[in-house]
Design an enzyme around this catalytic site. Structure first.
Site, PDB file in Angstrom:
ATOM      1  N   GLY A  10     -33.912  28.811  53.617  1.00  0.00           N
ATOM      2  CA  GLY A  10     -35.521  28.347  53.220  1.00  0.00           C
ATOM      3  C   GLY A  10     -35.729  27.516  51.980  1.00  0.00           C
ATOM      4  N   LEU A  12     -37.826  28.310  49.736  1.00  0.00           N
ATOM      5  CA  LEU A  12     -37.676  29.078  48.141  1.00  0.00           C
ATOM      6  C   LEU A  12     -36.274  29.545  47.953  1.00  0.00           C
ATOM      7  CD1 LEU A  12     -38.650  30.626  45.739  1.00  0.00           C
ATOM      8  CD2 LEU A  12     -39.455  32.567  47.229  1.00  0.00           C
ATOM      9  N   ALA A  60     -38.773  35.351  55.952  1.00  0.00           N
ATOM     10  CA  ALA A  60     -39.852  35.878  56.212  1.00  0.00           C
ATOM     11  C   ALA A  60     -40.553  34.964  57.850  1.00  0.00           C
ATOM     12  CB  ALA A  60     -41.100  35.584  55.208  1.00  0.00           C
ATOM     13  N   THR A  62     -43.363  32.523  58.276  1.00  0.00           N
ATOM     14  CA  THR A  62     -44.351  31.956  57.522  1.00  0.00           C
ATOM     15  C   THR A  62     -45.386  31.029  58.422  1.00  0.00           C
ATOM     16  OG1 THR A  62     -42.775  30.415  56.979  1.00  0.00           O
ATOM     17  CG2 THR A  62     -43.050  32.342  55.443  1.00  0.00           C
ATOM     18  N   TYR A 125     -50.756  36.832  59.778  1.00  0.00           N
ATOM     19  CA  TYR A 125     -49.754  36.420  58.756  1.00  0.00           C
ATOM     20  C   TYR A 125     -50.109  37.439  57.626  1.00  0.00           C
ATOM     21  CZ  TYR A 125     -47.483  34.236  54.878  1.00  0.00           C
ATOM     22  OH  TYR A 125     -46.666  33.615  53.815  1.00  0.00           O
ATOM     23  N   TRP A 150     -49.286  28.518  48.034  1.00  0.00           N
ATOM     24  CA  TRP A 150     -49.134  26.918  48.144  1.00  0.00           C
ATOM     25  C   TRP A 150     -47.898  26.367  47.727  1.00  0.00           C
ATOM     26  CZ3 TRP A 150     -54.262  24.045  46.616  1.00  0.00           C
ATOM     27  CH2 TRP A 150     -55.404  24.768  47.403  1.00  0.00           C
TER      28      TRP A 150
END
Length: 294
Positions: A10, A12, A60, A62, A125, A150
């Site tokens: 992902g 991150l 996750a 998202t 979510y 964000w």
């Protein structure tokens, strides 16, 4: 420190792997192919086999709008998946870092939210991520809950890359100017996760880039930095609009700015201002043009 990272492919997760590896830690990247967090037995087996000192749980669901109609799918990943990771980490005595979101709040405060404000998510979510938070607190003894907002990074798609593409293609862009938040560069967030995970200062943290802006103000800054740092010619003219003009399945918080109370109280180093994070993103993009979607 041996660190296992879920959601390793992902936006991150990839920066977490790089930042932790750069700091000399042994990193075990687990994408969905290597570790399906919704499978309890697989979580137990893999985490028990590696016996990490710390698990950074980035995996996750998202898709904020999709979650409104895919309630079971969102809870399966964000709640049950987190339970599976938390129980498995606890069994080997690992610290657990759970990446959460500003969406756990109602988003109507006239001030920044701090870590001990009451949560009241309006979206599926947000509800699933809050469920994950509660599960971490119930099943773990050494936990960090880190709420971010964000996010943008070099890997994958995000608001910054989308605006850069549209800014070069469209003559006019309308961008929402009545939602306020804190843009967060994933590299800065990954550095904070590294910092906090090496301590025993457990608890809830708000970790966004400092400062705040609206989406319209953020877009304006994106265009300015792109022209200055990358020499990109933006043809679109910007026009502010309201949330009501662009209805979405999941309601967006009007204010998702987060106060970094826990960072201050625990005497940790705060994240840079969002404008600094954006500038660094552009400079990093210049070094890795292959990651730019255009």
């Amino acid at each position: 420190m041996r660190v296992l990272v879920t959601g390793a492919k992902g936006q991150l997760g990839q920066d977490v792997i790089h930042i932790f590896g750069q700091a000399g830690h042994e990193v075990i990247p687990c994408s969905r192919q290597e570790l399906d967090v919704t499978d309890l037995n697989q979580c137990r087996q893999i985490i028990a086999s590696y016996r990490p000192d710390c698990v950074i749980h980035c995996a996750a669901y998202t898709a904020v709008d999709a979650a409104e109609s895919d309630i079971d799918g969102a809870y399966l990943v964000n709640a049950i998946g987190t339970r599976n990771v938390a129980r498995s980490a606890e069994q080997v005595g690992a610290k657990l870092v759970y990446v959460s979101t500003d969406y756990v709040f109602l988003g109507t405060h006239d001030r920044a939210y701090h870590e001990y404000d009451s949560t009241d998510p309006r979206t599926v979510y947000g509800q699933t991520k809050l469920a994950g938070e509660q599960i971490v607190r119930d099943f773990s003894t050494k936990w960090f809950i880190v709420r971010a907002s964000w996010l943008f990074g070099l890997q994958g798609s995000n608001f910054v890359k989308t605006m850069l593409s549209l800014g070069q293609e469209k003559p006019l862009l309308q961008v929402v100017d009545d939602q306020k938040g804190s843009p967060t560069y994933t590299v800065d967030l990954a550095r904070f996760l590294l910092q906090v995970s090496t301590t025993e200062k457990y608890g809830i943290y708000h970790a966004s880039n400092r400062g705040s802006c609206t989406w319209f103000e953020f877009t304006k800054a994106i265009f300015e930095e792109a022209e200055e740092q990358l020499g990109i010619k933006i043809k679109a003219s910007l026009q502010p609009c309201t949330t009501a003009q662009f209805p979405r399945p999941a309601p967006r918080p009007a204010n998702s700015v987060m106060d970094h109370l826990s960072i201050r109280l625990n005497q940790l180093q705060d994240l840079p201002h969002w404008r600094e994070g954006l500038k660094q993103f552009m400079l990093d993009m210049k070094q890795h043009p292959e990651l730019y979607l255009k």
